[in-house]
Design a protein around this motif. Sequence first.
Motif, short mmCIF file in Angstrom:
data_model
loop_
_atom_site.label_atom_id
_atom_site.label_comp_id
_atom_site.label_asym_id
_atom_site.label_seq_id
_atom_site.Cartn_x
_atom_site.Cartn_y
_atom_site.Cartn_z
N PHE A 44 31.91 -46.68 -3.96
CA PHE A 44 31.45 -47.94 -4.56
C PHE A 44 30.63 -47.65 -5.80
O PHE A 44 30.78 -48.31 -6.83
CB PHE A 44 30.63 -48.74 -3.54
CG PHE A 44 30.03 -49.98 -4.11
CD1 PHE A 44 30.82 -51.09 -4.37
CD2 PHE A 44 28.68 -50.04 -4.42
CE1 PHE A 44 30.27 -52.24 -4.92
CE2 PHE A 44 28.12 -51.18 -4.96
CZ PHE A 44 28.92 -52.29 -5.21
N LEU A 45 29.73 -46.66 -5.71
CA LEU A 45 28.92 -46.28 -6.87
C LEU A 45 29.80 -45.82 -8.02
O LEU A 45 29.56 -46.18 -9.19
CB LEU A 45 27.96 -45.15 -6.49
CG LEU A 45 26.52 -45.57 -6.46
CD1 LEU A 45 25.89 -45.15 -5.15
CD2 LEU A 45 25.81 -44.94 -7.61
N ALA A 46 30.83 -45.02 -7.73
CA ALA A 46 31.73 -44.52 -8.77
C ALA A 46 32.46 -45.68 -9.45
O ALA A 46 32.59 -45.71 -10.68
CB ALA A 46 32.72 -43.53 -8.18
N LEU A 47 32.93 -46.64 -8.66
CA LEU A 47 33.61 -47.81 -9.24
C LEU A 47 32.65 -48.64 -10.09
O LEU A 47 33.02 -49.13 -11.16
CB LEU A 47 34.22 -48.66 -8.13
CG LEU A 47 35.42 -48.06 -7.41
CD1 LEU A 47 35.83 -48.94 -6.24
CD2 LEU A 47 36.58 -47.89 -8.38
N VAL A 64 24.53 -37.60 -20.53
CA VAL A 64 23.74 -36.69 -19.71
C VAL A 64 22.80 -37.47 -18.81
O VAL A 64 22.64 -37.17 -17.63
CB VAL A 64 22.96 -35.69 -20.61
CG1 VAL A 64 21.95 -34.90 -19.80
CG2 VAL A 64 23.94 -34.77 -21.32
N ARG A 65 22.16 -38.50 -19.35
CA ARG A 65 21.22 -39.32 -18.59
C ARG A 65 21.95 -40.02 -17.43
O ARG A 65 21.48 -40.00 -16.28
CB ARG A 65 20.57 -40.35 -19.51
CG ARG A 65 19.40 -41.05 -18.90
CD ARG A 65 18.67 -41.96 -19.87
NE ARG A 65 18.36 -41.27 -21.12
CZ ARG A 65 18.81 -41.67 -22.32
NH1 ARG A 65 19.56 -42.73 -22.44
NH2 ARG A 65 18.50 -40.99 -23.41
N VAL A 66 23.09 -40.61 -17.68
CA VAL A 66 23.86 -41.30 -16.63
C VAL A 66 24.33 -40.30 -15.58
O VAL A 66 24.27 -40.56 -14.37
CB VAL A 66 25.05 -42.08 -17.24
CG1 VAL A 66 26.01 -42.55 -16.16
CG2 VAL A 66 24.53 -43.28 -18.02
N THR A 70 23.26 -40.41 -11.68
CA THR A 70 24.32 -40.44 -10.66
C THR A 70 24.18 -39.27 -9.70
O THR A 70 24.27 -39.43 -8.48
CB THR A 70 25.70 -40.41 -11.34
OG1 THR A 70 25.80 -41.49 -12.25
CG2 THR A 70 26.80 -40.51 -10.31
N GLY A 71 23.94 -38.09 -10.24
CA GLY A 71 23.76 -36.92 -9.38
C GLY A 71 22.57 -37.07 -8.45
O GLY A 71 22.64 -36.71 -7.27
N TRP A 78 23.11 -37.96 0.34
CA TRP A 78 23.44 -36.86 1.24
C TRP A 78 22.21 -36.36 1.97
O TRP A 78 22.25 -36.05 3.16
CB TRP A 78 24.06 -35.72 0.43
CG TRP A 78 24.19 -34.45 1.22
CD1 TRP A 78 25.18 -34.12 2.09
CD2 TRP A 78 23.27 -33.35 1.23
NE1 TRP A 78 24.94 -32.89 2.63
CE2 TRP A 78 23.78 -32.40 2.12
CE3 TRP A 78 22.08 -33.10 0.57
CZ2 TRP A 78 23.12 -31.19 2.36
CZ3 TRP A 78 21.43 -31.91 0.81
CH2 TRP A 78 21.96 -30.97 1.70
N LEU A 79 21.08 -36.30 1.28
CA LEU A 79 19.87 -35.67 1.81
C LEU A 79 19.19 -36.50 2.89
O LEU A 79 18.80 -35.97 3.93
CB LEU A 79 18.88 -35.41 0.67
CG LEU A 79 17.56 -34.75 1.03
CD1 LEU A 79 17.84 -33.31 1.45
CD2 LEU A 79 16.62 -34.78 -0.15
#
Length: 180
Positions: A44-47, A64-66, A70-71, A78-79
């Motif tokens: 969903f985030l990727a879309l 780079v900021r985006v 996102t990372g 995950w964490l």
Amino acid sequence: MTTQTVDSAPLDVRFEWNRAEFLRSWDATHRHSRILPPWVGWAFLALLYASTIRRYIQTPADAVRVAAITGAILFVCWLIPNLAARQLARMKEREIGPDGRSIVTTFSDRGVRRSNGKGDAFFAWASLRRVVETEEFVLIFYHWGNAFFIPRRTIAPHTLAELRGIIRRHLPGKATLLHE
């Protein structure tokens, strides 16, 4: 004319739990629960990003900021569940102490009773959502995504067959058992 129902003898399963086993049961519970897996959130985030990315990325610095944001979001997705499971296992160990490591699960015609020397919980058969047997655990789901576990290593083969029969009898259509 009165009829009486005769309860069959309760079946007890006893085991000592440890943190590593608890963490493996946590992973098994989430693998077999019917809640949305984390990758759905990531998709969903990727879309969402793909649909709005052209508007916000004007320069390489914006890209780079985006990517960093996102990372960071994906890392937290995950964490958090992994840290939560480990923290919950530590809290359980402190909460129950050495007297609560021995868990007794009793299966009867009325339901399932789970006790550990510190507390006691009873689940009527109608309140249980489903049962999943894996190679390592028998997972008994009592709420959406929540289950308690019984390690299969602690159940003798003849007792496991009897347990499967009890589960099939009281939860028809709600059990996914091995060797059916």
